[in-house]
Scaffold this motif. Structure first.
Motif, mmCIF file in Angstrom:
data_model
loop_
_atom_site.group_PDB
_atom_site.id
_atom_site.type_symbol
_atom_site.label_atom_id
_atom_site.label_comp_id
_atom_site.label_asym_id
_atom_site.label_seq_id
_atom_site.Cartn_x
_atom_site.Cartn_y
_atom_site.Cartn_z
ATOM 1 N N ILE A 1 7.282 -6.606 1.110
ATOM 2 C CA ILE A 1 6.829 -5.532 2.107
ATOM 3 C C ILE A 1 6.386 -4.155 1.384
ATOM 4 C CG2 ILE A 1 8.024 -4.122 3.790
ATOM 5 C CD1 ILE A 1 7.573 -6.877 4.712
ATOM 6 N N LEU A 2 7.101 -3.836 0.595
ATOM 7 C CA LEU A 2 6.819 -2.673 -0.429
ATOM 8 C C LEU A 2 5.464 -2.771 -0.956
ATOM 9 C CD1 LEU A 2 7.465 -0.209 -1.826
ATOM 10 C CD2 LEU A 2 8.493 -1.082 -3.722
ATOM 11 N N GLY A 3 5.085 -4.081 -1.463
ATOM 12 C CA GLY A 3 3.670 -4.347 -1.933
ATOM 13 C C GLY A 3 2.721 -4.026 -0.955
ATOM 14 N N LEU A 4 2.900 -4.823 0.316
ATOM 15 C CA LEU A 4 2.186 -4.520 1.281
ATOM 16 C C LEU A 4 1.739 -3.186 1.797
ATOM 17 C CD1 LEU A 4 2.919 -7.839 3.293
ATOM 18 C CD2 LEU A 4 0.881 -7.264 1.995
ATOM 19 N N PHE A 5 3.119 -2.366 1.904
ATOM 20 C CA PHE A 5 3.069 -1.126 2.399
ATOM 21 C C PHE A 5 2.127 -0.366 1.562
ATOM 22 C CE2 PHE A 5 4.644 3.186 2.467
ATOM 23 C CZ PHE A 5 4.966 3.473 4.031
ATOM 24 N N THR A 6 2.385 -0.507 0.071
ATOM 25 C CA THR A 6 1.471 0.322 -0.846
ATOM 26 C C THR A 6 0.141 0.076 -0.778
ATOM 27 O OG1 THR A 6 3.369 0.192 -2.552
ATOM 28 C CG2 THR A 6 1.116 0.733 -3.431
ATOM 29 N N ILE A 7 -0.179 -1.255 -0.511
ATOM 30 C CA ILE A 7 -1.943 -1.701 -0.396
ATOM 31 C C ILE A 7 -2.342 -0.843 0.739
ATOM 32 C CG2 ILE A 7 -3.184 -3.526 0.310
ATOM 33 C CD1 ILE A 7 -1.593 -5.167 -1.329
ATOM 34 N N PHE A 8 -1.635 -0.675 2.064
ATOM 35 C CA PHE A 8 -1.996 -0.284 2.994
ATOM 36 C C PHE A 8 -2.013 1.184 3.489
ATOM 37 C CE2 PHE A 8 -1.694 -4.810 4.442
ATOM 38 C CZ PHE A 8 -2.885 -5.168 4.756
ATOM 39 N N PHE A 9 -0.879 1.791 2.980
ATOM 40 C CA PHE A 9 -0.468 3.259 3.357
ATOM 41 C C PHE A 9 -0.496 4.117 2.170
ATOM 42 C CE2 PHE A 9 1.393 0.436 6.508
ATOM 43 C CZ PHE A 9 0.664 0.677 7.781
ATOM 44 N N VAL A 10 -0.366 3.734 1.046
ATOM 45 C CA VAL A 10 -0.147 4.755 -0.129
ATOM 46 C C VAL A 10 -1.613 4.630 -0.730
ATOM 47 C CG1 VAL A 10 1.055 5.504 -2.079
ATOM 48 C CG2 VAL A 10 2.106 4.060 -0.281
ATOM 49 N N SER A 11 -2.555 5.759 -0.384
ATOM 50 C CA SER A 11 -3.725 5.694 -1.209
ATOM 51 C C SER A 11 -4.052 5.986 -2.434
ATOM 52 C CB SER A 11 -4.843 6.828 -0.231
ATOM 53 O OG SER A 11 -4.108 7.877 -0.280
ATOM 54 N N PHE A 12 -2.896 6.771 -2.847
ATOM 55 C CA PHE A 12 -2.895 7.290 -4.420
ATOM 56 C C PHE A 12 -2.450 6.316 -5.327
ATOM 57 C CE2 PHE A 12 1.076 8.771 -2.569
ATOM 58 C CZ PHE A 12 2.049 8.236 -3.467
ATOM 59 N N VAL A 13 -2.053 5.373 -4.937
ATOM 60 C CA VAL A 13 -1.451 4.050 -5.853
ATOM 61 C C VAL A 13 -2.381 3.229 -5.979
ATOM 62 C CG1 VAL A 13 0.096 2.423 -6.214
ATOM 63 C CG2 VAL A 13 1.077 4.500 -5.330
ATOM 64 N N PRO A 14 -2.808 2.886 -7.156
ATOM 65 C CA PRO A 14 -3.989 1.851 -7.340
ATOM 66 C C PRO A 14 -3.738 0.319 -6.477
ATOM 67 C CG PRO A 14 -3.592 2.871 -9.317
ATOM 68 C CD PRO A 14 -2.291 3.274 -8.385
ATOM 69 N N LEU A 15 -4.939 -0.299 -6.176
ATOM 70 C CA LEU A 15 -4.629 -1.446 -5.377
ATOM 71 C C LEU A 15 -3.750 -2.336 -6.222
ATOM 72 C CD1 LEU A 15 -5.393 -2.877 -2.540
ATOM 73 C CD2 LEU A 15 -7.526 -3.295 -3.742
ATOM 74 N N VAL A 16 -4.458 -2.657 -7.372
ATOM 75 C CA VAL A 16 -3.729 -3.332 -8.317
ATOM 76 C C VAL A 16 -2.254 -3.637 -8.381
ATOM 77 C CG1 VAL A 16 -3.944 -2.222 -10.498
ATOM 78 C CG2 VAL A 16 -4.014 -4.708 -10.398
ATOM 79 N N ILE A 17 -1.610 -2.325 -8.444
ATOM 80 C CA ILE A 17 -0.314 -2.152 -8.461
ATOM 81 C C ILE A 17 0.436 -2.805 -7.318
ATOM 82 C CG2 ILE A 17 1.588 -0.453 -8.536
ATOM 83 C CD1 ILE A 17 0.026 1.284 -10.344
ATOM 84 N N GLY A 18 -0.041 -2.399 -6.123
ATOM 85 C CA GLY A 18 0.367 -3.029 -4.794
ATOM 86 C C GLY A 18 0.369 -4.640 -4.820
ATOM 87 N N ILE A 19 -0.532 -4.807 -5.461
ATOM 88 C CA ILE A 19 -0.828 -6.637 -5.455
ATOM 89 C C ILE A 19 0.281 -6.945 -6.346
ATOM 90 C CG2 ILE A 19 -2.152 -8.273 -6.115
ATOM 91 C CD1 ILE A 19 -4.506 -6.629 -5.145
ATOM 92 N N SER B 1 -3.480 1.728 9.808
ATOM 93 C CA SER B 1 -4.406 3.218 9.190
ATOM 94 C C SER B 1 -5.304 2.652 8.337
ATOM 95 C CB SER B 1 -3.377 4.114 8.620
ATOM 96 O OG SER B 1 -3.427 4.064 7.396
ATOM 97 N N ARG B 2 -5.063 2.076 7.146
ATOM 98 C CA ARG B 2 -6.057 1.496 6.149
ATOM 99 C C ARG B 2 -6.340 0.175 6.374
ATOM 100 N NH1 ARG B 2 -4.276 2.511 0.198
ATOM 101 N NH2 ARG B 2 -6.489 3.109 0.169
ATOM 102 N N ASN B 3 -7.631 -0.253 6.044
ATOM 103 C CA ASN B 3 -8.277 -1.562 6.671
ATOM 104 C C ASN B 3 -8.526 -2.303 5.293
ATOM 105 O OD1 ASN B 3 -9.612 -3.623 7.861
ATOM 106 N ND2 ASN B 3 -11.255 -2.677 8.240
ATOM 107 N N LEU B 4 -7.734 -3.387 5.055
ATOM 108 C CA LEU B 4 -7.896 -4.155 3.770
ATOM 109 C C LEU B 4 -9.293 -5.084 4.060
ATOM 110 C CD1 LEU B 4 -7.142 -5.140 1.011
ATOM 111 C CD2 LEU B 4 -5.636 -6.834 2.094
#
Length: 565
Positions: free
Chosen positions: A262-280, A355-358
């Motif tokens: 859940i945290l990874g998906l939340f980071t991907i979609f809603f935390v724009s300043f965190v790089p996408l690779v970290i969320g993944i 909000s953000r669109n993957l």
């Protein structure tokens, strides 16, 4: 004389004690949102039922001719100014109905018959039940089979209806006063659960085959989320979510792993300043931990099964396993909420929550970014020398199906679309007049999924250019994705454009080639050919189960295509 008085006395006593059967008036409520093609037919069928006293169509903020068609068909129409959801529409009709028995019937049923309507209502009029819900022959509903039934089996196992989300039901108005009407798609399952818990008699009635319009994936996702929310809310309200005192180490670690997902998906979609690779990476680590410890739980469960006395078997397994299963379901439902709607079209997998669109490009076409996120966008005013220009980020252009130098008509003013300025990747700049017409203010934040609602009804002109010709595609923006057709345009056997659009069957559309104007009648999976001078233009239509927001203008509304050779 005395015998005559005795007879009269007996007759009066009989009249006084006899309770004549009370006539029950019947109302039919038809919630409708953009159902101009079917609402009149549904109203007409209901009118054929002799014991129906009142027909109410609740026009839930439709943007088409639903209201006019319902009035023409003879229904009483109550209109919501904006779309409020199915539950609100049903509740509005219920409050306005003046009868003893109320039936709720969808407006998009293609093969409704008077016998089907009678089958819904008669058990109530005959006093056999307080509520009837329908079941009917059709392909199994995805939301029902994948969401509603599993959750009902866990929290309300006594509810064993074949189709808990059938959508068509009837009830005595008196018992509906005890029911809590949900505002959205959760209304159907909410009524079923409330009736079961409150001891209200409810019967499932088979009404045969029903043909509904197929909902796009985006609508099914919304429906699933609202059904899940309703079931979970009722489960909590009625004490069905039981927390046990002790949760084993493996169960806790499994939940930790799912929480990391859940945290990874939340980071991907809603935390724009965190790089996408970290969320993944966070999500992948969570998946590994979850799988590892869930396997541990299964192994431990097998051992416990062998050691558990038969007398306590059911109680022990409920205590040990249900909390884990419920936790997994809850977390997976959270994941589905973050993921939102998914669309696969032309080699592009688009996953859009709130909000953000993957965006994941799944074909082999060369692109700079094979995975990206979109939005949200912040509204700002256009700079002074760009009063005829709307600047929008490239992701917003992709969502609306346009590119730089295309045009958009807002309140009879044509603006040129340009890319966002350097250093403003998510800034949407609009001239004051356009901003005011679209009811936007400086500083407004628009989620990518809301773009189509903001620009609903605006006319777009999208161009395709090659060495031999320039093609202009015209369409207006629809507020939601609806089933559409794909089409490919060929000039002298060479493909020059590939797109999607919302066409109406058997409607006429106009094409202009230089100064030559022609038209065609649209049919699915067909092709039309035009000959102009020494050129051949062919349009090939395919029904590919896609959705689109591009509403193609009909002949009376202007040209569909302009081709300049």
């Amino acid at each position: 004389m005395y015998w005559f008085l005795v007879i009269i006395a007996f007759l009066l006593a009989g009249i006084k004690t006899q309770k004549p059967k009370k006539y029950q008036k019947v109302s039919v409520i038809i919630p409708a949102y953009n159902e101009e093609d079917t609402v009149a037919t549904v109203v007409g069928v209901v009118k054929e039922v002799s014991f129906v006293d009142e027909i109410i169509v609740v026009n839930d903020g439709s943007s088409d001719n639903t209201e006019a068609e319902a009035i023409k068909a003879g229904a009483r129409v109550i209109t919501h100014r904006v779309n409020k959801g199915k539950g609100e529409a049903l509740f509005t009709g219920y409050r306005k109905a003046e009868c003893d028995v109320i039936a709720f019937i969808d407006a998009d049923i293609h093969n409704l018959t008077s016998k089907k309507v009678e089958a819904m209502i008669m058990p109530i009029l005959e006093g056999k039940t307080d509520i009837t819900k329908t079941k009917f022959a059709r392909a199994r509903g995805r939301v029902t089979e994948l969401t509603a039934k599993p959750l009902l089996n866990f929290f309300f196992p006594e509810i064993t209806f074949e189709q808990p989300l059938s959508g068509q039901f009837a009830a005595r108005k008196e018992v509906l006063k005890r029911i809590n009407f949900e505002k959205d798609y959760g209304v159907d399952v909410g009524i079923v659960i409330d009736a079961d818990v409150l001891g209200i008699s409810i019967t499932e009635v088979d009404i045969g085959a029903i043909e509904h319009d197929m909902s796009p994936l985006g609508d099914l996702n919304l429906m699933a989320n609202e059904v899940v929310r309703t079931i979970m809310s009722r489960a909590n309200k009625y004490g069905r979510v039981i927390m046990i005192d002790e949760i084993g180490h493996f169960i806790r670690m499994s939940i930790v792993g799912l929480s990391l997902v859940i945290l990874g998906l939340f980071t991907i979609f809603f935390v724009s300043f965190v790089p996408l690779v970290i969320g993944i990476m966070i999500g992948v680590i969570g998946i590994i931990i979850s799988i590892y410890y869930i396997v541990k739980v299964i192994i431990k469960s097998i051992v416990m099964f062998k050691k558990t006395p038969k007398g306590n078997l059911v109680k022990s397994f409920i205590k040990i396993h249900f909390p884990l299963i419920i936790s997994i379901i809850l977390l997976l439902l959270m994941i589905s909420t973050f993921i939102g709607a998914a669309h696969f079209e032309n080699g592009v997998l688009s996953i859009e929550p709130n909000s953000r669109n993957l965006i994941i490009y799944a074909d082999d076409s060369p692109r700079g970014n094979s995975i990206s996120v979109r939005g949200p966008y912040t509204v700002d005013i256009a700079i002074e020398d760009e009063l005829d220009i709307i600047r929008m980020p490239g992701d917003a252009m992709t969502t609306l199906g346009v590119k730089e130098n295309d045009t958009i008509r807002v309140d009879d003013t044509v603006y040129t679309i340009m890319n966002a300025r350097d250093g403003e990747p998510n800034i949407l700049r609009l001239p004051k007049e356009a901003k005011n017409f679209l009811n936007l203010e400086e500083g407004n934040v628009i989620q990518n999924t809301r773009l189509k609602q903001v620009f609903e009804g605006t006319a777009m002109t999208h161009s395709y250019e090659n060495d031999n010709a320039t093609l202009y595609e015209h369409y207006t923006i629809s507020s939601r994705d609806v089933p559409s057709s794909t089409y490919e345009i060929f000039l002298d056997n060479s493909s020059i454009a590939y797109s999607t659009g919302i066409f109406k069957k058997n409607s006429t559309y106009e094409v202009k080639i230089d100064d030559f104007v022609t038209s065609f009648n649209f049919k699915k999976n067909s092709n039309v050919t035009f000959n102009y001078e020494n050129h051949t233009v062919e349009i090939l239509f395919k029904d590919t189960n896609t959705t689109s927001i591009k509403q193609v203008p009909r002949q009376s509304q202007g040209n569909f295509l302009n081709l300049n050779l």
